[in-house]
Design a protein around this motif. Structure first.
Motif, PDB file in Angstrom:
ATOM      1  N   GLN A  95      -8.221   4.329   2.793  1.00  0.00           N
ATOM      2  CA  GLN A  95      -8.741   3.358   3.752  1.00  0.00           C
ATOM      3  C   GLN A  95      -9.151   4.041   5.053  1.00  0.00           C
ATOM      4  O   GLN A  95     -10.195   3.725   5.623  1.00  0.00           O
ATOM      5  N   MET A  96      -8.366   5.001   5.502  1.00  0.00           N
ATOM      6  CA  MET A  96      -8.703   5.725   6.732  1.00  0.00           C
ATOM      7  C   MET A  96      -9.998   6.503   6.574  1.00  0.00           C
ATOM      8  O   MET A  96     -10.850   6.488   7.467  1.00  0.00           O
ATOM      9  N   ASP A 120     -12.877   4.099   6.554  1.00  0.00           N
ATOM     10  CA  ASP A 120     -13.137   3.617   7.908  1.00  0.00           C
ATOM     11  C   ASP A 120     -13.891   4.663   8.728  1.00  0.00           C
ATOM     12  O   ASP A 120     -14.805   4.335   9.481  1.00  0.00           O
ATOM     13  N   LYS A 124       0.843  -1.185   0.000  1.00  0.00           N
ATOM     14  CA  LYS A 124       0.000   0.000   0.000  1.00  0.00           C
ATOM     15  C   LYS A 124       0.878   1.235   0.000  1.00  0.00           C
ATOM     16  O   LYS A 124       1.882   1.290   0.690  1.00  0.00           O
ATOM     17  N   ASP A 125       0.477   2.221  -0.791  1.00  0.00           N
ATOM     18  CA  ASP A 125       1.170   3.491  -0.731  1.00  0.00           C
ATOM     19  C   ASP A 125       0.354   4.441   0.139  1.00  0.00           C
ATOM     20  O   ASP A 125      -0.689   4.086   0.672  1.00  0.00           O
ATOM     21  N   ILE A 126       0.810   5.649   0.295  1.00  0.00           N
ATOM     22  CA  ILE A 126       0.156   6.597   1.210  1.00  0.00           C
ATOM     23  C   ILE A 126      -1.267   6.923   0.765  1.00  0.00           C
ATOM     24  O   ILE A 126      -2.155   7.107   1.591  1.00  0.00           O
ATOM     25  N   ASP A 186      -3.377   4.847  -0.744  1.00  0.00           N
ATOM     26  CA  ASP A 186      -4.202   3.723  -0.313  1.00  0.00           C
ATOM     27  C   ASP A 186      -4.516   3.809   1.177  1.00  0.00           C
ATOM     28  O   ASP A 186      -5.641   3.534   1.603  1.00  0.00           O
ATOM     29  N   ILE A 187      -3.534   4.192   1.961  1.00  0.00           N
ATOM     30  CA  ILE A 187      -3.720   4.282   3.411  1.00  0.00           C
ATOM     31  C   ILE A 187      -4.706   5.390   3.760  1.00  0.00           C
ATOM     32  O   ILE A 187      -5.613   5.200   4.574  1.00  0.00           O
ATOM     33  N   VAL A 188      -4.572   6.545   3.124  1.00  0.00           N
ATOM     34  CA  VAL A 188      -5.488   7.660   3.399  1.00  0.00           C
ATOM     35  C   VAL A 188      -6.901   7.303   2.961  1.00  0.00           C
ATOM     36  O   VAL A 188      -7.876   7.590   3.675  1.00  0.00           O
TER      37      VAL A 188
END
Length: 51
Positions: free
Chosen positions: A38-39, A42, A30-32, A34-36
């Protein structure tokens, strides 16, 4: 002085570009972004399928 025979024994060739590309693309990191995403999903209570 460099011992040429010893250096040749220890030599291991690097991956070819195509092999390296395949290994990189197969690795699903995951790159940044993808993480943002997902956050934020959520926090909103949604998942990737839009439920």
């Amino acid at each position: 002085m460099i011992d040429f025979d010893e250096e040749v024994k220890r030599f291991s060739p690097s991956l070819e570009v195509s092999q390296a590309e395949d290994d990189i693309y197969k690795n699903d990191l995951k790159d940044i972004v993808d993480i943002v995403l997902q956050m934020t999903q959520d926090l909103r209570g949604t998942d990737n399928n839009g439920r």
